[in-house]
Design an enzyme around this catalytic site. Sequence first.
Site, short mmCIF file in Angstrom:
data_model
loop_
_atom_site.label_atom_id
_atom_site.label_comp_id
_atom_site.label_asym_id
_atom_site.label_seq_id
_atom_site.Cartn_x
_atom_site.Cartn_y
_atom_site.Cartn_z
N ARG A 1 -3.92 23.13 -2.80
CA ARG A 1 -3.33 22.11 -3.68
C ARG A 1 -4.22 20.77 -3.80
O ARG A 1 -3.74 19.93 -4.57
CB ARG A 1 -1.79 21.72 -3.04
CG ARG A 1 -0.91 22.79 -2.79
CD ARG A 1 0.12 22.76 -1.68
NE ARG A 1 0.94 21.62 -2.21
CZ ARG A 1 2.13 21.80 -2.24
NH1 ARG A 1 2.95 22.90 -2.08
NH2 ARG A 1 3.13 20.88 -2.66
N ASN B 1 4.51 13.19 3.44
CA ASN B 1 4.13 13.45 2.10
C ASN B 1 4.72 12.31 1.47
O ASN B 1 6.26 12.02 1.59
CB ASN B 1 4.43 14.64 1.65
CG ASN B 1 3.85 15.75 2.09
OD1 ASN B 1 2.72 15.51 3.18
ND2 ASN B 1 4.25 16.94 1.97
N GLY B 2 4.40 11.88 0.34
CA GLY B 2 4.96 10.73 -0.57
C GLY B 2 4.64 9.07 -0.62
O GLY B 2 3.43 9.23 0.11
N LYS C 1 -8.84 20.56 -19.86
CA LYS C 1 -9.40 21.81 -19.13
C LYS C 1 -10.93 21.49 -18.76
O LYS C 1 -11.50 21.36 -17.86
CB LYS C 1 -9.48 23.30 -19.60
CG LYS C 1 -8.23 23.88 -19.51
CD LYS C 1 -7.58 24.65 -18.19
CE LYS C 1 -6.69 23.43 -17.50
NZ LYS C 1 -5.40 23.40 -17.77
N GLU D 1 -11.21 18.20 -16.50
CA GLU D 1 -10.71 18.42 -15.10
C GLU D 1 -11.77 19.11 -14.21
O GLU D 1 -12.01 18.56 -13.28
CB GLU D 1 -9.56 19.42 -15.27
CG GLU D 1 -8.42 18.71 -15.51
CD GLU D 1 -7.19 19.79 -15.29
OE1 GLU D 1 -7.30 20.68 -16.07
OE2 GLU D 1 -6.23 19.73 -14.36
N LYS E 1 -3.29 20.28 -6.76
CA LYS E 1 -2.37 21.28 -7.55
C LYS E 1 -1.02 20.75 -7.86
O LYS E 1 -0.43 21.06 -8.72
CB LYS E 1 -2.19 22.67 -6.43
CG LYS E 1 -1.72 23.74 -7.24
CD LYS E 1 -2.33 24.09 -8.57
CE LYS E 1 -1.93 25.11 -9.25
NZ LYS E 1 -2.42 25.18 -10.54
N CYS F 1 -0.55 16.36 -0.70
CA CYS F 1 -0.29 16.60 0.67
C CYS F 1 0.58 17.52 1.24
O CYS F 1 1.32 17.84 0.46
CB CYS F 1 0.30 14.95 1.12
SG CYS F 1 -0.49 13.65 0.91
N GLU G 1 -5.28 20.74 -24.68
CA GLU G 1 -5.34 21.50 -23.42
C GLU G 1 -6.67 21.77 -23.28
O GLU G 1 -7.21 21.65 -22.03
CB GLU G 1 -4.42 22.90 -23.34
CG GLU G 1 -4.34 23.78 -22.45
CD GLU G 1 -4.32 23.02 -21.07
OE1 GLU G 1 -3.62 21.90 -20.91
OE2 GLU G 1 -4.36 23.94 -20.03
N TRP H 1 -3.76 13.62 0.61
CA TRP H 1 -4.23 13.27 -0.63
C TRP H 1 -4.09 11.95 -0.71
O TRP H 1 -3.10 11.50 -0.82
CB TRP H 1 -3.62 14.09 -1.59
CG TRP H 1 -4.48 13.96 -3.05
CD1 TRP H 1 -5.51 14.80 -3.50
CD2 TRP H 1 -3.87 12.91 -4.13
NE1 TRP H 1 -5.76 14.40 -4.79
CE2 TRP H 1 -4.82 13.47 -5.15
CE3 TRP H 1 -2.73 12.21 -4.29
CZ2 TRP H 1 -4.53 12.69 -6.45
CZ3 TRP H 1 -2.43 11.83 -5.29
CH2 TRP H 1 -3.43 11.80 -6.47
N HIS I 1 -9.40 8.81 -39.51
CA HIS I 1 -8.72 7.47 -39.33
C HIS I 1 -9.21 6.76 -38.23
O HIS I 1 -8.73 5.94 -37.40
CB HIS I 1 -7.25 7.69 -39.00
CG HIS I 1 -6.35 8.37 -40.23
ND1 HIS I 1 -6.50 7.57 -41.47
CD2 HIS I 1 -6.24 9.40 -40.62
CE1 HIS I 1 -5.95 8.36 -42.26
NE2 HIS I 1 -5.62 9.60 -41.93
C1 F6R Z 1 -3.90 20.68 -15.39
C2 F6R Z 1 -2.85 20.82 -14.49
C3 F6R Z 1 -1.76 19.65 -14.52
C4 F6R Z 1 -0.22 20.20 -14.16
C5 F6R Z 1 0.63 18.79 -13.99
C6 F6R Z 1 1.97 19.57 -13.83
O1 F6R Z 1 -4.54 21.80 -15.20
O2 F6R Z 1 -2.59 21.58 -13.69
O3 F6R Z 1 -1.84 18.80 -15.64
O4 F6R Z 1 0.17 20.86 -15.30
O5 F6R Z 1 0.39 18.21 -12.76
O6 F6R Z 1 2.31 20.32 -13.00
P1 F6R Z 1 3.52 21.19 -12.98
O7 F6R Z 1 3.41 22.22 -13.89
O8 F6R Z 1 3.51 21.96 -11.53
O9 F6R Z 1 4.74 20.49 -13.27
#
Ligand code: F6R
Length: 605
Positions: free
Chosen positions: A27, A99-100, A482, A485, A600, A2, A478, A74, A501
Amino acid sequence: MCGIVGAVAQRNIVPVLIEGLRRLEYRGYDSCGVAVLAGGELHRARSVSRVAELDAQVRETHLEGVSGISHTRWATHGAPVTDNAHPIFSCNELALVHNGIIENYEPLREMLRGKGYEFVSQTDTEVIAHLIHSLYRGDLITAVRNAVGELHGAYAIAVLHTAHRNTVVGARQGSPLVVGLGEHENFLASDALALAGSTERLVFLEEGDVCELTLASVRIVDRHGAPIERETREVAAYGGAVELGPYRHFMQKEIFEQPRTIGDTIPATDSFDATLFGEAAPTAFSEIDSLLIVACGTSYYSGLTAKYWLESIAKIPTQVEIASEYRYRDSVPNANQLVVAISQSGETADTLAALKHAQALGHKHTLSVCNVSTSAMVRLTVLSFLTHAGREIGVASTKAFTTQLVALFVLAVTLGKVRGHVTASQEADYLRQLRHLPAALNSVLALEPQIIAWSEEFARKDSALFLGRGLHYPIALEGALKLKEISYIHAEAYAAGELKHGPLALVTQTMAAVTIAPNDALLEKLKSNIQEVRARGGQLYVFADADTKIVNDEGLHVIRMPEHYGLLSPILHVVPLQLLAYHTACARGTDVDKPRNLAKSVTVE
Ligand code: F6R
């Protein structure tokens, strides 16, 4: 996630409110809206499409006003439909954006229903709007202050009332809110970025602050109504829109920016000094006996990677915790532990809460590794180290991750020095290796055409395993994140020694197993794990260091990394995984920069 924008001015502020939302679009959101006060009445437009559609609506309906609020939502409570989009009205007299998450919205809703309020949305937000309305006795800031006193949960809000021309009232607790100061006009936003182009004079509100913006003044009070002064900061860094340039998506652009962002994050100094982390760092670093890292998502994986460096280079015990788990579990506090919060945004609700939880438990040594200098996290910690990734627009984090790794490697070497485990010549060698990273990364990025060829096959997969060992196990995690996502292909990562295992049961001829194969001490073990997958018909896609002697064969596809990078290898090996996810997503036609359901900056729990 948001976003809020609010403004009072002597001009039509709708373009400011819409432009602010545009800047927050990256975001992630699923609906948006704007409300203004004009002719003593509230008017609003809402859309379950993009901000561009909202803009078209306001132009068509000539929505104009000198005070207003806008929002990108959001969805948390209630589906992304128009009725749930903000601004939410109460009795056509009050408009509110939020927001929240309000945790006690159900009892409040029942109480307000008892007073005759009707609810037309499924949101927790509508409760706040009616609550303020019910408490209003001619003074809006007091009504807001009294209402937020009854809320449990996290909020940043902005409010308009028909009886208060040229006034916007805001409040925050657990979600960020910033005031922008102009000339006879003032602004409010959940992120300073939204105000770029309007003002660079910013006041960051603190927890519990309530503010009132008029044309001529900004008044901030605490939860008891006592006036408070907050520092005004000049923040020029937010100016200017980020251009896509020759790239198809921001994610691709950001992957290719990494040689520069990494170069910018490596300290320009000739040696590592504790003061790189803040004035108080020399004392703090000499007092600590261990580290506790808290973070979420990709930032958590940078913490997991750092654990290997911190324990091998600095010989300091390091614990890495998912912030949302740590904050709710019973842990054993240690006043000599350095708590490190890692975050791109510095506003992630779970990481902030974990940090506050640690502080409440008595942890006094705190450090943030963060990409946003003005963020709540940097303001909350005693020490900080800023990454220089620049603004990251793609929801899937890439350049923020690799700059975090650089920062954490610098931390490991610095602590190693302080603790007497790194000699001057080792330090010089580490610095030399760091300085080589941008050039090394450029040669890794040159692998893109080979990765595109793989991605065409990957796009047809339903599932993939990612395998790594040691330092590269977090990189496998990671890589899998990726791929999930942005391509929506199911992917799981395993420490390759774990295959036998359990996960080996998944391996068939259709299973892709992406393997990270650096030439390190675990190479021979990893080769055995590769054979375990081959023997069961699995398709291996291996990123192998130049000197590993792993070669293409049936069921074994190899892309050769240009060099062998030693301890810094994770920073190089993650890049082809980013490219693989990116090109696979492109081949599947997904919305790469705004993947479904994701945001984001995750400012709710
Ligand atoms: C994945 C991604 C998220 C952020 C997570 C933490 O690509 O971007 O997993 O890493 O939401 O966000 P920050 O780093 O802003 O605390």
